[in-house]
Design a protein around this motif. Sequence first.
Motif, PDB file in Angstrom:
ATOM      1  N   ASN A 129       0.803  -1.212   0.000  1.00  0.00           N
ATOM      2  CA  ASN A 129       0.000   0.000   0.000  1.00  0.00           C
ATOM      3  C   ASN A 129       0.842   1.271   0.000  1.00  0.00           C
ATOM      4  O   ASN A 129       0.329   2.363   0.264  1.00  0.00           O
ATOM      5  N   GLY A 130       2.141   1.136  -0.280  1.00  0.00           N
ATOM      6  CA  GLY A 130       3.014   2.305  -0.370  1.00  0.00           C
ATOM      7  C   GLY A 130       3.357   2.932   0.957  1.00  0.00           C
ATOM      8  O   GLY A 130       3.661   4.129   1.021  1.00  0.00           O
ATOM      9  N   LEU A 131       3.341   2.141   2.048  1.00  0.00           N
ATOM     10  CA  LEU A 131       3.563   2.680   3.392  1.00  0.00           C
ATOM     11  C   LEU A 131       4.701   1.958   4.120  1.00  0.00           C
ATOM     12  O   LEU A 131       4.534   1.489   5.249  1.00  0.00           O
ATOM     13  N   PRO A 132       5.881   1.875   3.535  1.00  0.00           N
ATOM     14  CA  PRO A 132       6.973   1.154   4.210  1.00  0.00           C
ATOM     15  C   PRO A 132       7.464   1.836   5.479  1.00  0.00           C
ATOM     16  O   PRO A 132       7.985   1.168   6.377  1.00  0.00           O
ATOM     17  N   LEU A 133       7.313   3.166   5.577  1.00  0.00           N
ATOM     18  CA  LEU A 133       7.811   3.877   6.753  1.00  0.00           C
ATOM     19  C   LEU A 133       6.924   3.684   7.977  1.00  0.00           C
ATOM     20  O   LEU A 133       7.288   4.108   9.075  1.00  0.00           O
ATOM     21  N   VAL A 134       5.763   3.052   7.805  1.00  0.00           N
ATOM     22  CA  VAL A 134       4.923   2.711   8.949  1.00  0.00           C
ATOM     23  C   VAL A 134       5.519   1.514   9.688  1.00  0.00           C
ATOM     24  O   VAL A 134       5.352   1.367  10.893  1.00  0.00           O
ATOM     25  N   ILE A 135       6.224   0.662   8.955  1.00  0.00           N
ATOM     26  CA  ILE A 135       6.890  -0.480   9.584  1.00  0.00           C
ATOM     27  C   ILE A 135       7.956   0.045  10.540  1.00  0.00           C
ATOM     28  O   ILE A 135       8.695   0.980  10.214  1.00  0.00           O
ATOM     29  N   LEU A 136       8.034  -0.551  11.706  1.00  0.00           N
ATOM     30  CA  LEU A 136       8.987  -0.086  12.704  1.00  0.00           C
ATOM     31  C   LEU A 136      10.421  -0.186  12.184  1.00  0.00           C
ATOM     32  O   LEU A 136      10.758  -1.119  11.441  1.00  0.00           O
ATOM     33  N   PRO A 137      11.284   0.788  12.545  1.00  0.00           N
ATOM     34  CA  PRO A 137      12.659   0.814  12.017  1.00  0.00           C
ATOM     35  C   PRO A 137      13.424  -0.477  12.244  1.00  0.00           C
ATOM     36  O   PRO A 137      14.161  -0.931  11.361  1.00  0.00           O
TER      37      PRO A 137
END
Length: 412
Positions: free
Chosen positions: A18-26
């Motif tokens: 869904n184009g949201l990789p930065l939502v995944i925790l670092p």
Amino acid sequence: MSLSSSEHHEASRWFRANGLPLVILPQERLKEMFVRITPLGLWLSVTLFIVTISVAILAHLDDKIFVQEDTSDDIQLEIIKGIGAFVLLFGGPLVAFVIPWLVLRFKRKIPQTLFVITGSTSILSIMYLLSPSLSYRMGIGEPLFFSSSTEVILCVVAILLALFLGLDSILWWAFKETLVQLGSAMIMIAKVLPMLMVAVLFFFVNAEIWKVADTLSYTKTFGVSAVMFTLALFIITTTVIERSKEVLGDHQGKEIHFNAEDYQRVSADSTIFWNTVTERIEGSVSAKPLGLSERINFILVPATVQCIQTFMFSIFVFLFFIWFGSFAIPTEAAASWVNHVPENFLLFGVELPISSVLVKVSIVLGAFSGLSFAASTSTDERYMHDFLEQVFIRLRQQVLIRNIYRSAYTAS
């Protein structure tokens, strides 16, 4: 509850899709980075190896031609060089694509440890193949890619940083979103184009714009278009930031609160995975404040969708005026406007039956139409509802899924 390793992977895959990789925790993105580098690293390693070997062969053939006094075999050597150049430019990267395809196809059957080892090895291979010392050893004569080891290290660091930030996932999502937008392009054009066509047609048949376009080089023409697209991007970004406050809150501490029914509804409407995770959370879902990277990613998604729509509309208007002007504007009329017979447009050295000034005018009007489209969809509630309402509804659902993910991760 706790999330297993496979559930972490499933959640990451959903956010990336869904184009949201930065939502995944670092920490999770860091774990995935060396796994995700494997397909790209293998492709780059094989491609760079083929390119280096091809250039070395071509350099050897050049030396052979130079030292030969008998030129009877020059034609054969030139043919061999042509084949080598073809392999260099096209064959290598295409053949190398087979490797990441096989890796991705059998990804679930390959142990993660092997992925990490292969990814790390591919990074070292890339650094060696990009190094200037290899070019000298292969007899190429000058560095093929970079002139210093520092540049090589910076290049590899940039690749790893891009993977850590999920830029590959964002680009892949943007590509798929472009295909989706192409499916609804005709509806978008039919609704917006009539409103803009009267004004744009007036400019198109105005002699002054043809005179101005005739004096511009293609560099300046694209510069003018870039200014218009920059203004369109500014309008889109400010609109998305303002509209997204209803879902994301703001950076000053204002938060949006959701109730239990919202989470139950979105998890039921989403995948079975999220429905299962929601049911297993003990207590209520906690909506933790968005981090800066998350907020940027959530804003980037609807902004990218609107940018794709704007660019597609600009391309359509550009192509329309190329087609329309090719028969609606006679050469005599164009010559009277610019005070000389306009030269034909050259594309890769091929002369096309359209004038160069027509192409420049169409480029400028296409960019102007894109700017007008961005302004219309950002300020007119009717067009905003038609083109952006579903985007912000989806954004709200994604924020709810993010809260479920964070609650499940905290509990684990």
